[in-house]
Design a protein around this motif. Structure first.
Motif, short mmCIF file in Angstrom:
data_model
loop_
_atom_site.label_atom_id
_atom_site.label_comp_id
_atom_site.label_asym_id
_atom_site.label_seq_id
_atom_site.Cartn_x
_atom_site.Cartn_y
_atom_site.Cartn_z
N TRP A 1 0.95 -0.76 0.00
CA TRP A 1 0.20 0.33 0.02
C TRP A 1 1.09 0.92 0.38
O TRP A 1 0.79 1.86 -0.23
CB TRP A 1 -1.08 0.14 1.29
CG TRP A 1 -1.89 1.02 1.54
CD1 TRP A 1 -3.09 1.08 1.40
CD2 TRP A 1 -1.63 2.03 1.72
NE1 TRP A 1 -3.68 2.93 1.24
CE2 TRP A 1 -2.58 3.60 1.25
CE3 TRP A 1 -0.34 3.26 2.68
CZ2 TRP A 1 -2.29 4.28 1.93
CZ3 TRP A 1 -0.24 4.58 2.82
CH2 TRP A 1 -1.61 5.64 2.70
N ARG B 1 2.19 1.80 -3.87
CA ARG B 1 1.01 1.76 -4.64
C ARG B 1 1.58 3.71 -4.16
O ARG B 1 1.28 4.73 -5.15
CB ARG B 1 0.13 1.32 -4.80
CG ARG B 1 1.06 -0.12 -5.07
CD ARG B 1 -0.69 -0.33 -5.52
NE ARG B 1 -1.98 -0.66 -3.82
CZ ARG B 1 -1.93 -1.60 -2.67
NH1 ARG B 1 -0.31 -2.93 -3.42
NH2 ARG B 1 -2.82 -1.42 -2.14
N ALA B 2 1.20 3.80 -2.76
CA ALA B 2 0.43 5.43 -2.64
C ALA B 2 2.00 6.13 -2.67
O ALA B 2 1.38 7.80 -2.94
CB ALA B 2 0.11 5.83 -0.94
N CYS C 1 4.45 6.06 -4.43
CA CYS C 1 4.55 6.39 -6.51
C CYS C 1 3.89 7.42 -7.16
O CYS C 1 3.46 8.40 -7.56
CB CYS C 1 4.27 5.02 -6.37
SG CYS C 1 6.45 4.93 -7.00
N ARG C 2 2.64 7.48 -6.35
CA ARG C 2 1.03 8.27 -6.42
C ARG C 2 1.65 9.76 -5.94
O ARG C 2 1.42 10.12 -6.96
CB ARG C 2 -0.10 7.59 -6.38
CG ARG C 2 -0.75 6.42 -6.68
CD ARG C 2 -2.40 6.26 -6.78
NE ARG C 2 -2.10 6.45 -5.34
CZ ARG C 2 -2.33 5.46 -4.47
NH1 ARG C 2 -2.50 4.01 -4.97
NH2 ARG C 2 -2.75 5.53 -3.07
N ALA C 3 1.94 9.34 -5.12
CA ALA C 3 2.18 11.11 -4.36
C ALA C 3 3.22 11.67 -5.40
O ALA C 3 2.97 12.53 -5.85
CB ALA C 3 2.36 10.84 -3.39
N GLN D 1 4.37 11.44 -8.67
CA GLN D 1 3.42 12.63 -10.28
C GLN D 1 3.34 13.19 -10.16
O GLN D 1 3.66 13.48 -11.01
CB GLN D 1 3.09 10.68 -10.26
CG GLN D 1 2.97 10.75 -12.06
CD GLN D 1 1.99 12.25 -12.06
OE1 GLN D 1 0.37 11.93 -11.45
NE2 GLN D 1 1.48 12.59 -13.48
N ALA D 2 3.11 13.30 -9.02
CA ALA D 2 2.46 14.63 -9.03
C ALA D 2 3.40 16.18 -8.36
O ALA D 2 3.17 17.62 -8.76
CB ALA D 2 1.27 15.66 -8.00
N ALA E 1 3.03 -0.39 -9.41
CA ALA E 1 3.54 1.10 -8.51
C ALA E 1 3.86 1.95 -9.82
O ALA E 1 3.65 2.90 -9.56
CB ALA E 1 3.93 1.35 -6.96
N GLU F 1 0.81 2.04 -12.48
CA GLU F 1 -0.02 2.93 -11.88
C GLU F 1 0.29 4.80 -11.77
O GLU F 1 -0.59 4.98 -12.41
CB GLU F 1 -0.65 2.68 -10.84
CG GLU F 1 -1.06 1.25 -10.86
CD GLU F 1 -1.93 0.48 -9.35
OE1 GLU F 1 -2.45 -0.43 -9.89
OE2 GLU F 1 -1.80 1.32 -8.23
N SER F 2 1.21 4.70 -11.43
CA SER F 2 2.06 6.19 -11.33
C SER F 2 2.05 6.92 -12.73
O SER F 2 1.88 8.30 -12.63
CB SER F 2 2.55 6.36 -10.03
OG SER F 2 3.97 5.91 -10.58
#
Length: 511
Positions: A324, A327-328, A330-332, A334-335, A367, A370-371
């Motif tokens: 978890w 993934r979180a 890598c998403r962060a 990306q921004a 991860a 997705e990101s």
């Protein structure tokens, strides 16, 4: 040998003879062997196949010999007889056994058992052996083990059950008896299958057994540890479990969270990540943000990961929580903004359980997919235990991750003595100094020396050294003098929520 290890002897009236100094100048490990000699409490022996090359003061003390009685002397001299030497040499230097127990000879015909960690063939014909007292062997007579184990178990506050190689309950402390709601005579000395309904962990699974106690509606989770002898096991039950009135008391607000709590945290979206900057202390540019897991508890507020890590580990949940967080993070990332075509990297901590049981390569691939971030922007900080885990289990995973393009680092390096050979054989690119070690820089000469020796070791191996826990400018300056430029800690900023960290990055330069 280091000069500090050759004291002047007032009884003889003259300094002892010059010690043997090994010539290791051809290898990259030159400074490693000699610099580390006096920086560990355990006995360290650098040896050839037949002859001891060098030892530290702790080894002299443990073996009850002077330095000149060990250095440049036959390795066989420290074993009780020739057969014991040949067996030990086969185990350590030929078969590559990395840890276990050895019996060595002491002056006066005495013997002593030591625990060892060995690194064979650091270079052709050169090996390292680290010795520490085997306290269990010394406190447990070979013919009277059952008397000592109840005393050892009783000394622990957490519920513990000792199961011997005959599957018999050898010992259990009062906390375990209370947790199970059982009398001592109904448990101790009985075959474990007769007195407990026990589900042992499956092969390759998390080391968690399930104990079905009559007073509990749900099975108790017990962590399974290796015991003092082959075939023995320790069952460690959760602390704070009560059976008053046939129920299990709920943990207090300050108690470590349970498996059910961890599940609820994920289901209720109570987990979040904070980020702390890793900075180039020479230029001020931001290198990366380290993702730090937090539980936003509805009652107790924000709980750092270290407070619920043990519960997650005992319940086998670390791979899930780690996935978890990966993934979180890598998403962060990306921004996050970019400056002059550069964006900061994101660092995610990886537990040994996630490597061995968590399908880590697939988690990383997912991860990244997705990101959409580049693999080069992801750094995985690996638990230092990866260096002592079974190589055939770890090596394929690390090489697969490196093939993806992600960066690999060893976290909290310097907390324990790691295997230098593995650092060379694994695709590791960086070492992160243990924060507890960094905090003592400038306060303890020993910490200064350890940090300096690690940096000297890492340089010829092509490894970057990063520092965590930097608190003041004196520590910053000391590390910069060692060319340890990438630093992290209170001096450069605290952990921040994901939105705050994004705002923090908006006017920064990146490296």
């Amino acid at each position: 040998m280091l000069p500090s290890m050759i004291p002047f002897d007032p009884l003889r009236g003259k300094p002892p003879e010059e010690p043997f100094v090994p010539d290791l100048s051809e290898g990259a490990e030159t400074g490693v062997y000699l610099a580390l000699l006096e920086l560990i409490d355990e006995g360290l022996i650098i040896t050839g196949d037949e002859t001891i090359i060098d030892v530290n003061s702790a080894a002299c003390r443990l073996l009850e010999r002077e330095y000149r009685e060990l250095a440049n002397r036959p390795l066989a001299d420290i074993f009780p007889d020739e057969r014991a030497f040949l067996e030990a040499r086969a185990r350590l230097l030929i078969q590559g056994e990395m840890r276990g127990s050895l019996r060595v000879a002491l002056p006066g015909g005495r013997h002593r058992d030591f625990r060892f960690v060995a690194a064979a063939r650091l270079r052709p014909g050169i090996h390292a052996l680290i010795l520490s007292p085997d306290l269990l062997a010394e406190t447990r007579p070979e013919d009277d083990g059952d008397r000592v184990w109840p005393r050892l178990a009783a000394a622990l506050a957490q519920p513990v059950i000792v199961v011997d190689d005959q599957r018999r309950v050898s010992a259990a402390n009062a906390a375990a008896l209370e947790s199970l709601g059982m009398r001592r005579d109904a448990l101790i000395g009985q075959p474990v299958e007769d007195c407990l309904k026990l589900d042992w962990p499956s092969a390759g699974g998390a080391p968690i057994a399930r104990i079905h106690a009559t007073r509990h509606d749900e099975p108790l989770q017990a962590r399974v540890l290796d015991g003092p002898r082959p075939g023995w096991h320790l069952l460690v039950l959760p602390a704070g479990v009560s059976t008053q009135a046939g129920t299990v008391a709920a943990p207090a607000a300050s108690s470590p969270p349970t498996r059910r709590s961890n599940q609820l945290a994920i289901l209720n979206d109570q987990l979040e990540l904070h980020f702390q900057p890793l900075v180039n202390a020479r230029t001020g540019a931001i290198h990366s943000g380290e993702a730090l897991l937090r539980w936003h508890h509805p009652v107790n507020g924000v709980i750092p990961f270290r407070r619920f890590a043990h519960a997650a580990r005992d319940d086998g949940r670390l791979p899930e929580l780690g996935g978890w967080a990966l993934r979180a993070a890598c998403r962060a990332a990306q921004a996050w903004p970019s400056t002059q075509g550069r964006s900061p990297s994101v660092t995610v901590n990886i537990a040994i359980e996630q490597i061995l049981h968590g399908a880590l390569v697939q988690q990383v691939t997912t991860a990244l997919s997705e990101s959409g971030i580049e693999p080069q922007r992801l750094e995985l900080d690996l638990d230092e235990q990866v260096l002592v885990a079974a190589e055939d289990e770890v090596a394929p995973i690390l090489h697969a991750l490196a093939a993806l393009g992600v960066r690999l680092a060893i976290d909290d390096f310097g907390h324990g003595l790691s295997t230098i050979r593995r650092l060379k054989r694994y695709p590791i690119q960086a070492l992160k100094l243990d924060p507890e070690l960094v905090r003592q820089v400038g306060r303890l000469d020993e910490s200064d020396a350890v940090v300096e020796s690690i940096v000297c070791m890492a340089r010829p191996l092509g490894l970057k050294v990063l520092a965590r826990g930097v608190e003041d400018e004196a520590q910053q300056a000391f590390l910069l003098a060692l060319e340890c430029d990438l630093q992290q800690g209170p001096l450069f900023g605290p952990p921040m929520t994901a939105p705050d960290f994004g705002s923090f990055l908006s006017d920064q330069l990146f490296c």
